[in-house]
Design an enzyme around this catalytic site. Structure first.
Site, PDB file in Angstrom:
ATOM      1  N   CYS A 246       0.817  -1.225   0.000  1.00  0.00           N
ATOM      2  CA  CYS A 246       0.000   0.000   0.000  1.00  0.00           C
ATOM      3  C   CYS A 246       0.843   1.265   0.000  1.00  0.00           C
ATOM      4  O   CYS A 246       0.639   2.164  -0.831  1.00  0.00           O
ATOM      5  CB  CYS A 246      -0.972  -0.017   1.178  1.00  0.00           C
ATOM      6  SG  CYS A 246      -0.202  -0.017   2.817  1.00  0.00           S
ATOM      7  N   HIS A 295      -2.545   0.717   7.020  1.00  0.00           N
ATOM      8  CA  HIS A 295      -2.911   0.676   5.601  1.00  0.00           C
ATOM      9  C   HIS A 295      -3.229   2.089   5.110  1.00  0.00           C
ATOM     10  O   HIS A 295      -3.725   2.931   5.864  1.00  0.00           O
ATOM     11  CB  HIS A 295      -4.131  -0.219   5.385  1.00  0.00           C
ATOM     12  CG  HIS A 295      -4.476  -0.400   3.932  1.00  0.00           C
ATOM     13  ND1 HIS A 295      -3.688  -1.139   3.071  1.00  0.00           N
ATOM     14  CD2 HIS A 295      -5.514   0.073   3.184  1.00  0.00           C
ATOM     15  CE1 HIS A 295      -4.224  -1.124   1.859  1.00  0.00           C
ATOM     16  NE2 HIS A 295      -5.321  -0.395   1.906  1.00  0.00           N
ATOM     17  N   HIS A 307      -5.878   1.638  -4.306  1.00  0.00           N
ATOM     18  CA  HIS A 307      -4.933   1.160  -3.292  1.00  0.00           C
ATOM     19  C   HIS A 307      -4.460  -0.245  -3.614  1.00  0.00           C
ATOM     20  O   HIS A 307      -5.019  -0.938  -4.474  1.00  0.00           O
ATOM     21  CB  HIS A 307      -5.575   1.198  -1.899  1.00  0.00           C
ATOM     22  CG  HIS A 307      -6.608   0.124  -1.675  1.00  0.00           C
ATOM     23  ND1 HIS A 307      -6.819  -0.489  -0.459  1.00  0.00           N
ATOM     24  CD2 HIS A 307      -7.507  -0.472  -2.521  1.00  0.00           C
ATOM     25  CE1 HIS A 307      -7.783  -1.383  -0.545  1.00  0.00           C
ATOM     26  NE2 HIS A 307      -8.223  -1.398  -1.781  1.00  0.00           N
TER      27      HIS A 307
END
Length: 334
Positions: A246, A295, A307
């Site tokens: 990410c 994240h 993402h």
């Protein structure tokens, strides 16, 4: 805004009831009946595994960054110490030449002391006896000794920092293996309940996408890059070009927009203006999720985010209304 307390309570309940029963059923004697986990219980367990895996990836990336910084600092100081050692050799040669001249003049006491010296500290201890040296020569010796002491102290500090970073990296490697086991568990659960991953709701991971929103300039370039990566695999610790995690995707996307960001989610969370209200988000804002900030992704506008989700999934565009909206912590605007 979200209510994380209810979700956390549900997670703990799921972890200690339905999912535990599945594990326990393999250990209890045959004939003991236990109910299979429900889809809701599996969803909660997968939700928990998603957060644990994301945090472990962020910790692993941070440990790698810390280790690289410590290694660089150690190498820099080693180079500085090497330069000082060259200076010391030059000084010692001059002192030996001076000692030879002094020997011929009959001043043996200070000469013998200098030649027997083991290093700068020893020379400094004897500095008061070097009566035949000029003030300039004594000042040079003092300066060298102080510089050497400082650099050797820094070297010890760098070694300690490097040792600490290596320990953290080892811990992160161990955590990585544990997370890989959790990912295996997740995949097993999804094999039984293919639609049970709440983070995958409304996700589109098909390749060949392009950004068509209103953002332009550096923000548009960042989102263009991110959308071109849709369909590539999530790679644990990946920074491209064949896959990303990410924060690796966020870093690479904004680099394409001309902005240099740090590597990890933790460091990226400290860059730029924070936005806590999802209704105030603008395309290109970096969104952070889970209390541990494990994240992140790029807000793409219209309630969507691009993402790199997790191991086993591809980079995707996903809606925020349900799962991700409930896990949102804040965003930053580079």
């Amino acid at each position: 805004m979200k209510n994380p307390g209810g979700r956390r309570t549900a997670r703990r309940f799921a972890a200690t009831t339905g999912i535990s029963a599945v594990v326990a059923s393999t250990l209890i004697a045959p004939g003991t009946a236990y109910a299979d986990p429900t889809k809701d219980e599996v969803e909660e367990r997968i939700d928990e595994l998603n957060e644990e895996a994301s945090t472990a990836v962020a910790d692993y990336n941070q440990a790698k960054e810390d280790h690289e910084v410590a290694e660089t600092a150690y190498e820099d100081i080693e180079e500085q110490v090497g330069d000082e050692e060259e200076r010391y050799d030059e000084l010692r040669e001059k002192v030996q030449q001076l000692a030879s001249a002094t020997y011929k003049s009959g001043d043996l006491d200070s000469t013998a002391n200098i030649l027997a010296a083991d290093g700068p500290e020893s020379l400094l201890d004897q500095n008061a006896d070097l009566n035949y040296l000029s003030d300039a020569q004594k000042a040079q010796l003092d300066e060298f000794g102080e510089s050497s002491e400082r650099l050797f102290a820094l070297k010890d500090e760098a070694e300690e920092a490097l040792d600490s970073a290596e320990e953290k990296l080892d811990e992160a490697e161990t955590a990585k293996k544990e997370v890989e086991e959790k990912i295996d568990e997740q995949e097993d659960l999804l094999a039984e309940f293919p639609t049970a991953d709440p983070s995958a709701e409304s996700a589109d991971g098909s390749g060949g996408q392009s950004y068509t929103g209103s953002a332009s300039g550096s923000t548009g370039a960042a989102l263009d890059f991110a959308y071109r990566q849709v369909g590539l695999p999530y790679i644990y610790g990946g920074t491209g070009p064949n896959g990303y995690d990410c924060s690796g995707l966020v870093q690479a996307a904004w680099r394409a927009g001309g902005v240099d960001l740090p590597r990890t989610t933790y460091a990226q969370a400290e860059v730029g203006q924070r936005i806590y209200d999802m209704s105030a988000l603008q395309p290109g804002d970096i969104m952070f999720f889970y209390p541990g900030l494990g994240h992140n992704g790029l807000y793409a506008g219209n309630g969507q985010m691009v993402h790199a989700p997790r191991t086993g999934r591809n980079i995707e565009v996903v809606g925020l209304a349900a799962y991700w909206g409930s896990e949102f912590q804040f965003a930053v605007r580079p």
